[in-house]
Design a protein around this motif. Sequence first.
Motif, PDB file in Angstrom:
ATOM      1  N   SER A   1       0.843  -1.142  -0.021  1.00 13.55           N
ATOM      2  CA  SER A   1       0.067   0.066  -0.023  1.00 13.55           C
ATOM      3  C   SER A   1       0.851   1.170   0.142  1.00 13.55           C
ATOM      4  CB  SER A   1      -1.057   0.113   1.209  1.00 13.55           C
ATOM      5  OG  SER A   1      -0.249   0.315   2.384  1.00 13.55           O
ATOM      6  N   LEU A   2       0.147   2.273  -0.640  1.00 19.36           N
ATOM      7  CA  LEU A   2       0.810   3.835  -0.372  1.00 19.36           C
ATOM      8  C   LEU A   2       0.556   4.340   1.022  1.00 19.36           C
ATOM      9  CD1 LEU A   2       0.020   4.965  -3.955  1.00 19.36           C
ATOM     10  CD2 LEU A   2       2.322   4.190  -3.076  1.00 19.36           C
ATOM     11  N   PRO A   3       1.448   5.307   1.369  1.00 15.23           N
ATOM     12  CA  PRO A   3       2.340   5.852   0.683  1.00 15.23           C
ATOM     13  C   PRO A   3       3.821   5.346   1.108  1.00 15.23           C
ATOM     14  CG  PRO A   3       1.668   7.244   2.583  1.00 15.23           C
ATOM     15  CD  PRO A   3       0.693   5.938   2.571  1.00 15.23           C
ATOM     16  N   ILE A   4       4.848   5.854   0.569  1.00 11.44           N
ATOM     17  CA  ILE A   4       6.075   5.150   0.919  1.00 11.44           C
ATOM     18  C   ILE A   4       6.643   6.621   1.387  1.00 11.44           C
ATOM     19  CG2 ILE A   4       6.972   5.359  -1.199  1.00 11.44           C
ATOM     20  CD1 ILE A   4       9.041   2.953  -0.378  1.00 11.44           C
ATOM     21  N   GLY A   5       7.615   6.455   2.733  1.00 15.66           N
ATOM     22  CA  GLY A   5       8.428   7.679   3.096  1.00 15.66           C
ATOM     23  C   GLY A   5       9.192   8.206   1.996  1.00 15.66           C
ATOM     24  N   GLU A   6       9.591   9.529   2.152  1.00 19.29           N
ATOM     25  CA  GLU A   6      10.437  10.097   1.111  1.00 19.29           C
ATOM     26  C   GLU A   6      11.797   9.485   1.117  1.00 19.29           C
ATOM     27  OE1 GLU A   6      10.851  14.357   0.373  1.00 19.29           O
ATOM     28  OE2 GLU A   6       9.038  14.596   1.497  1.00 19.29           O
ATOM     29  N   SER A   7      12.250   8.926   2.424  1.00 21.10           N
ATOM     30  CA  SER A   7      13.451   8.727   2.481  1.00 21.10           C
ATOM     31  C   SER A   7      13.865   7.325   1.770  1.00 21.10           C
ATOM     32  CB  SER A   7      13.765   8.246   3.926  1.00 21.10           C
ATOM     33  OG  SER A   7      13.026   7.422   4.531  1.00 21.10           O
ATOM     34  N   ASN A   8      12.677   6.636   1.318  1.00 22.60           N
ATOM     35  CA  ASN A   8      12.678   5.481   0.487  1.00 22.60           C
ATOM     36  C   ASN A   8      12.507   5.477  -1.013  1.00 22.60           C
ATOM     37  OD1 ASN A   8      13.017   3.542   2.705  1.00 22.60           O
ATOM     38  ND2 ASN A   8      10.868   3.867   3.232  1.00 22.60           N
ATOM     39  N   LEU A   9      12.620   6.929  -1.451  1.00 18.52           N
ATOM     40  CA  LEU A   9      12.455   7.374  -2.848  1.00 18.52           C
ATOM     41  C   LEU A   9      13.679   7.218  -3.388  1.00 18.52           C
ATOM     42  CD1 LEU A   9       9.672  10.126  -2.672  1.00 18.52           C
ATOM     43  CD2 LEU A   9       9.397   7.455  -2.915  1.00 18.52           C
ATOM     44  N   PRO A  10      13.844   6.769  -4.521  1.00 17.37           N
ATOM     45  CA  PRO A  10      12.819   6.574  -5.618  1.00 17.37           C
ATOM     46  C   PRO A  10      12.177   5.069  -5.443  1.00 17.37           C
ATOM     47  CG  PRO A  10      14.953   6.801  -6.968  1.00 17.37           C
ATOM     48  CD  PRO A  10      15.048   7.081  -5.344  1.00 17.37           C
ATOM     49  N   ALA A  11      11.015   5.037  -5.740  1.00 15.00           N
ATOM     50  CA  ALA A  11      10.366   3.961  -5.562  1.00 15.00           C
ATOM     51  C   ALA A  11       9.380   3.456  -6.965  1.00 15.00           C
ATOM     52  CB  ALA A  11       9.353   3.796  -4.123  1.00 15.00           C
ATOM     53  N   LEU A  12       8.762   2.253  -6.859  1.00 14.34           N
ATOM     54  CA  LEU A  12       7.994   1.807  -8.063  1.00 14.34           C
ATOM     55  C   LEU A  12       7.171   0.745  -7.573  1.00 14.34           C
ATOM     56  CD1 LEU A  12       7.976   2.330 -11.364  1.00 14.34           C
ATOM     57  CD2 LEU A  12       9.348   0.235 -11.351  1.00 14.34           C
ATOM     58  N   TYR A  13       5.736   1.015  -7.985  1.00 13.23           N
ATOM     59  CA  TYR A  13       4.699   0.025  -7.593  1.00 13.23           C
ATOM     60  C   TYR A  13       4.240  -0.406  -8.945  1.00 13.23           C
ATOM     61  CZ  TYR A  13       4.638   2.092  -2.985  1.00 13.23           C
ATOM     62  OH  TYR A  13       4.795   2.531  -1.591  1.00 13.23           O
ATOM     63  N   LEU A  14       4.011  -1.812  -9.016  1.00 14.24           N
ATOM     64  CA  LEU A  14       3.703  -2.765 -10.204  1.00 14.24           C
ATOM     65  C   LEU A  14       2.095  -3.231  -9.767  1.00 14.24           C
ATOM     66  CD1 LEU A  14       6.843  -2.751 -10.362  1.00 14.24           C
ATOM     67  CD2 LEU A  14       6.135  -4.029 -12.372  1.00 14.24           C
TER      68      LEU A  14
END
Length: 173
Positions: free
Chosen positions: A31-44
Motif C-alpha cells: 500500500s501507499l504511501p512510502i516515506g520520502e527517505s525510501n524514494l525513488p520507488a516503483l509500484y507495479l
Amino acid sequence: MLYRVIIRDLAVAALKSARTMAGENIFVGRSLPIGESNLPALYLQIYEDRGESPGPAQVQFDRIATLGMRGFVAASTPAAVEALLDRFAEEIERALMTDVPLQAALCETAEFSTATEVTSEGNRHLGEFKMILGFKYIETYPPDGAPLTEIDATLKTVDQPVFAGMTVEFPSK
C-alpha cells in the motif's frame, strides 16, 4: 498460476536486474504511501486483463494484460524532480522493452502510455509518473475429458469388410 501473474513477475525481475534508480524499492502488493527517505520507488500491478475470443465455441483468447506502474521521486527543486522523472521513466521503459524473458512471454506490447506530475509544498518537491503497458498474449484452455492416448482405426469397403487397419499411440513412438 495465472499468466498475467507470470507476466507481472517477469516485469519485476526485469526491473530488478536492470538496476534502475529504484534499486530494491520495486513493490507489488504494497500500500501507499512510502516515506520520502525510501524514494525513488516503483509500484507495479496488473490491474486489468481482457480477453477476446476468435469465434464461437473457442477455448482460446487473445488477451491483453494491462501493467500499471507508479514511480515516485523526490528532489530539491521542481526542475530536478522533472529530470529524475524523465530518467526514471526511460530506465523503466528500456528495461521492460529489452528484457528477453519478458518479451519472449508476449506476442507484442499492444499499448503504452506515460504521464508525469510534479508537486511542491514548501521545500518538498515530489514527482510521480504513471506508466501503462498493454501486454498481448494468447491463452488456450485445455479441453475437458481424458487425454487422447490412442487411435485404433479400421478401414472398410463394400467388397472387403477389413480393407486396412492402423493404430497410433500417443505420444508417438
